[in-house]
Design an enzyme around this catalytic site. Sequence first.
Site, PDB file in Angstrom:
ATOM      1  N   ARG A  64       0.813  -1.217   0.000  1.00  0.00           N
ATOM      2  CA  ARG A  64       0.000   0.000   0.000  1.00  0.00           C
ATOM      3  C   ARG A  64       0.849   1.271   0.000  1.00  0.00           C
ATOM      4  O   ARG A  64       0.500   2.275   0.606  1.00  0.00           O
ATOM      5  CB  ARG A  64      -0.951   0.019   1.202  1.00  0.00           C
ATOM      6  CG  ARG A  64      -1.954  -1.121   1.209  1.00  0.00           C
ATOM      7  CD  ARG A  64      -2.871  -1.109  -0.013  1.00  0.00           C
ATOM      8  NE  ARG A  64      -3.743  -2.267   0.013  1.00  0.00           N
ATOM      9  CZ  ARG A  64      -3.436  -3.448  -0.538  1.00  0.00           C
ATOM     10  NH1 ARG A  64      -2.287  -3.602  -1.188  1.00  0.00           N
ATOM     11  NH2 ARG A  64      -4.269  -4.461  -0.470  1.00  0.00           N
ATOM     12  N   GLU A 118      -4.861   4.402   6.308  1.00  0.00           N
ATOM     13  CA  GLU A 118      -4.563   4.242   4.891  1.00  0.00           C
ATOM     14  C   GLU A 118      -4.911   5.492   4.087  1.00  0.00           C
ATOM     15  O   GLU A 118      -4.175   5.865   3.174  1.00  0.00           O
ATOM     16  CB  GLU A 118      -5.308   3.024   4.328  1.00  0.00           C
ATOM     17  CG  GLU A 118      -4.970   2.736   2.870  1.00  0.00           C
ATOM     18  CD  GLU A 118      -5.511   1.405   2.406  1.00  0.00           C
ATOM     19  OE1 GLU A 118      -5.829   1.305   1.203  1.00  0.00           O
ATOM     20  OE2 GLU A 118      -5.627   0.476   3.215  1.00  0.00           O
ATOM     21  N   SER A 124     -10.963   0.564   3.444  1.00  0.00           N
ATOM     22  CA  SER A 124     -10.253   0.151   4.657  1.00  0.00           C
ATOM     23  C   SER A 124      -9.552   1.363   5.256  1.00  0.00           C
ATOM     24  O   SER A 124      -8.695   1.964   4.609  1.00  0.00           O
ATOM     25  CB  SER A 124      -9.233  -0.940   4.326  1.00  0.00           C
ATOM     26  OG  SER A 124      -9.885  -2.087   3.826  1.00  0.00           O
TER      27      SER A 124
END
Length: 361
Positions: free
Chosen positions: A171, A353, A248
Amino acid sequence: MSTVETPAVATLAHYTTLRLGGPAGRFAEAGTAAELVDAVRAADAGGEPLLLLGGGSNLVVSDAGFSGTVLRVGSSGWRALPGWDTADGELFVEVAAGQNWDEFVAAMVEQGVGGVECLSGIPGSVGATPIQNVGAYGCEISEVLVSARCYDRRAGEVRTLTAADLGFGYRTSVLKGTDTGVVLDVRLALHTDGLSRPIRYAELARKLDVPVGTRVPVADARAAVLELRRGKGMVLDAGDHDTWSAGSFFTNPILAEAEAAEALTRISDVVGADVPVPTYPADGGVKLSAAWLIERAGFGKGHPGPGGRVSLSHKHALALTNRGGASTADLLALAREVRDGVHARFGVRLRPEPLLVNCTL
């Protein structure tokens, strides 16, 4: 380039999937890569604060908004790249940064082109995919991305960065956490045999009723992924508040081997030695499940935040959702409660995130 000045349009809540965020000092849209470069250059030359906006699916914008210019990337479309040396069955595609990601994936699947089918249903624009190395269901954009053409704000020039240049990780990439590189378009290496990439994610393999590692028709893979994502509230639906989220909210924590061993011991002491703790191999250590930690720390699906205006999704504990009438302050209060609760119980620190704009945890 068009500029929108009306407060109703310039309120950033209209442009984020969380439906949160205050006003923009000025709002503009760039419809082509050339317009995007010109607009960024002009803002930089004038010393003007600039926020680039794509699909708004990975942004948490403060209630105060953004006092500078918000520049929406409005480019769209894709084309097969001619003249590349390719093996039979390969297709190299250039996609504009502002192109809606899932519309592109759907078009590829409809044409029997494979490579991105497991990334179906992810909201947002193409330009965001290399920044955080978007991934889901055992596939990451880094596996199919050849290069990204970017405007380097420091050098004042357009450069092409290869996948190796982008320094992909879980990520993340060299573009994440900095606004010096503006993605203009990406080049992807896909295939035309009508089959998916090997199915590596166990949950997806079970859904498809195939062994892990099997390739299936791309349409079957997309349908299964969309069904799984809908069940978790991860496909946008204006009528479903469980999808009023940034996906998320926390990344799955990756711990070094020694740190992971210590954390797993503490977790077992809390939940019991007979309770299996999900772990996954990761570069540089061990990956834990953020959703599992959140639920075992006492934050179940639907756990409410301030005044019930925000909550964890009723379908997936990893998504923080706007139940209507919420503020960004409400969302951040819930995020802090969850983050601090997991740390207090297990000693593991969760990290957000999404990109936080003019606000912090």
